[in-house]
Scaffold this active site. Structure first.
Site, PDB file in Angstrom:
ATOM      1  N   GLU A  40       0.678  -1.037  -0.099  1.00 52.43           N
ATOM      2  CA  GLU A  40      -0.045  -0.157  -0.160  1.00 52.43           C
ATOM      3  C   GLU A  40       1.372   1.565  -0.054  1.00 52.43           C
ATOM      4  O   GLU A  40       1.856   1.319   0.617  1.00 52.43           O
ATOM      5  CB  GLU A  40      -1.098  -0.087   1.557  1.00 52.43           C
ATOM      6  N   LYS A 111      -9.468   2.306  -2.358  1.00 49.88           N
ATOM      7  CA  LYS A 111      -9.742   1.408  -0.491  1.00 49.88           C
ATOM      8  C   LYS A 111     -10.963   1.813  -0.173  1.00 49.88           C
ATOM      9  O   LYS A 111     -11.348   2.752   0.375  1.00 49.88           O
ATOM     10  CB  LYS A 111      -8.420   1.908   0.067  1.00 49.88           C
ATOM     11  N   CYS A 144      -4.751  -3.485   3.120  1.00 47.40           N
ATOM     12  CA  CYS A 144      -4.965  -3.639   4.244  1.00 47.40           C
ATOM     13  C   CYS A 144      -6.101  -3.747   5.311  1.00 47.40           C
ATOM     14  O   CYS A 144      -6.765  -5.139   5.157  1.00 47.40           O
ATOM     15  CB  CYS A 144      -3.415  -2.450   4.193  1.00 47.40           C
ATOM     16  N   VAL A 171       0.234  -2.388  10.652  1.00 44.56           N
ATOM     17  CA  VAL A 171       0.809  -2.314  11.838  1.00 44.56           C
ATOM     18  C   VAL A 171       0.220  -2.726  12.904  1.00 44.56           C
ATOM     19  O   VAL A 171       0.928  -3.402  14.203  1.00 44.56           O
ATOM     20  CB  VAL A 171       0.256   0.060  12.343  1.00 44.56           C
TER      21      VAL A 171
HETATM   22  C1  ACM Z   1      -3.920  -0.162   7.626  1.00 44.53           C
HETATM   23  O1  ACM Z   1      -5.200  -0.364   6.840  1.00 44.53           O
HETATM   24  N1  ACM Z   1      -3.034   0.362   7.131  1.00 44.53           N
HETATM   25  C2  ACM Z   1      -3.608  -0.492   8.473  1.00 44.53           C
END
Ligand code: ACM
Length: 265
Positions: A40, A111, A144, A171
């Site tokens: 990402e 996203k 992510c 993370v």
């Molecule tokens: C994330 O979606 N970068 C944790």
């Protein structure tokens, strides 16, 4: 059909787009895979501290320099690439991933589920979950934190995805094991490409990225998993017939056994 897919796990330097893209290109050139997934926001880094900063670093798709470079790399090497970038479009900035192939730019996914301070900088994606039919299989994309919502992978599976390309900047510690269930419950392959390193900008909380990029099979096997702290590449052979077979046994079919009338919204 058996194809080879892989990830590159990088350590982007915030704001150094040319350097980050050059490094990714170098790692891609070292690989032998028909599909390569990048992290990402691989070109910009992750921790933005103002709207101006994200807007300045974001690029239009597909005319921006990063998408153009990825398209050229795809053409040159005859491969498919999925990569996360900051996208500027329609007056908004999105946390997006582009798909390029041997014929050039193929499409973008924005996203859906923004994580933490991403909500300060990005607009929630408006593309919905997308699947591309390609000569190397049906490729769906999520980014992510989308993984935390089972609906993301399920929607991609219902749309026919055989491989989920999953650029990430993780993370929290849960995803590597959590994706085993996502793959098992949908009988899909997933290639999660995460980054490593730490960012601590503008007095904000330090973010430590967990690495551990991985490839998981439709039976929940971890075919390949990277370290937590090194830049590296990984690849595996994917037998796509295993993603097409949704029969658990003579009586149970993963898709047909669903009871959406009882699920509510
Ligand atoms: C994330 O979606 N970068 C944790």
């Amino acid at each position: 059909m058996i194809i080879k897919a892989g990830f590159i796990q990088t350590d982007p330097v915030f704001g150094s787009v040319s350097q980050n893209v050059d490094r990714a290109a170098e790692l891609i050139a070292s690989m032998d895979a028909a599909l390569v997934v990048l992290p990402e926001l691989f070109s910009t880094g992750y921790q933005f501290i103002s709207k101006e900063e994200v807007s300045d670093l974001a690029e239009e798709v597909p005319s921006g320099r990063t998408t153009q470079r990825l398209a050229a790399l795809s053409k040159e090497r005859g491969i498919f690439i999925v990569a996360g970038i900051a996208e500027r479009g329609n007056g908004f900035v999105y946390n997006s991933a582009v798909l390029t192939g041997p014929g050039g730019f193929m499409g973008v996914y924005r996203k859906t589920h923004l994580f933490y301070e991403e909500k300060l900088w990005f607009s929630p994606g408006d593309t919905g979950f997308r699947v591309w039919q390609t000569p190397i299989g049906a490729i769906g994309i999520m980014i992510c934190f989308d993984w935390f919502f089972p609906e993301s992978a399920r929607t991609l599976a219902l749309k026919g995805a055989e491989i989920i390309a999953h650029p990430a900047n993780l993370v929290l510690p849960y995803c590597p094991d959590g994706m085993v269930t996502r793959c098992l419950e949908n009988r899909v392959f997933a290639v999660t490409s995460n980054r490593i390193g730490t960012e601590e900008r503008g007095g904000r909380d330090a973010l430590i990225f967990i690495g551990r990029s991985q490839i998981v099979s439709p039976r929940g096997e971890v075919l390949c998993r990277a370290s937590a702290g090194c830049e590296e590449t990984g690849a595996a052979e994917l037998d796509l017939t295993r993603a097409q077979d949704k029969d658990l046994n003579r009586f149970n079919h993963l898709i047909r056994d669903r009871r959406p009338d009882l699920y509510g919204s």
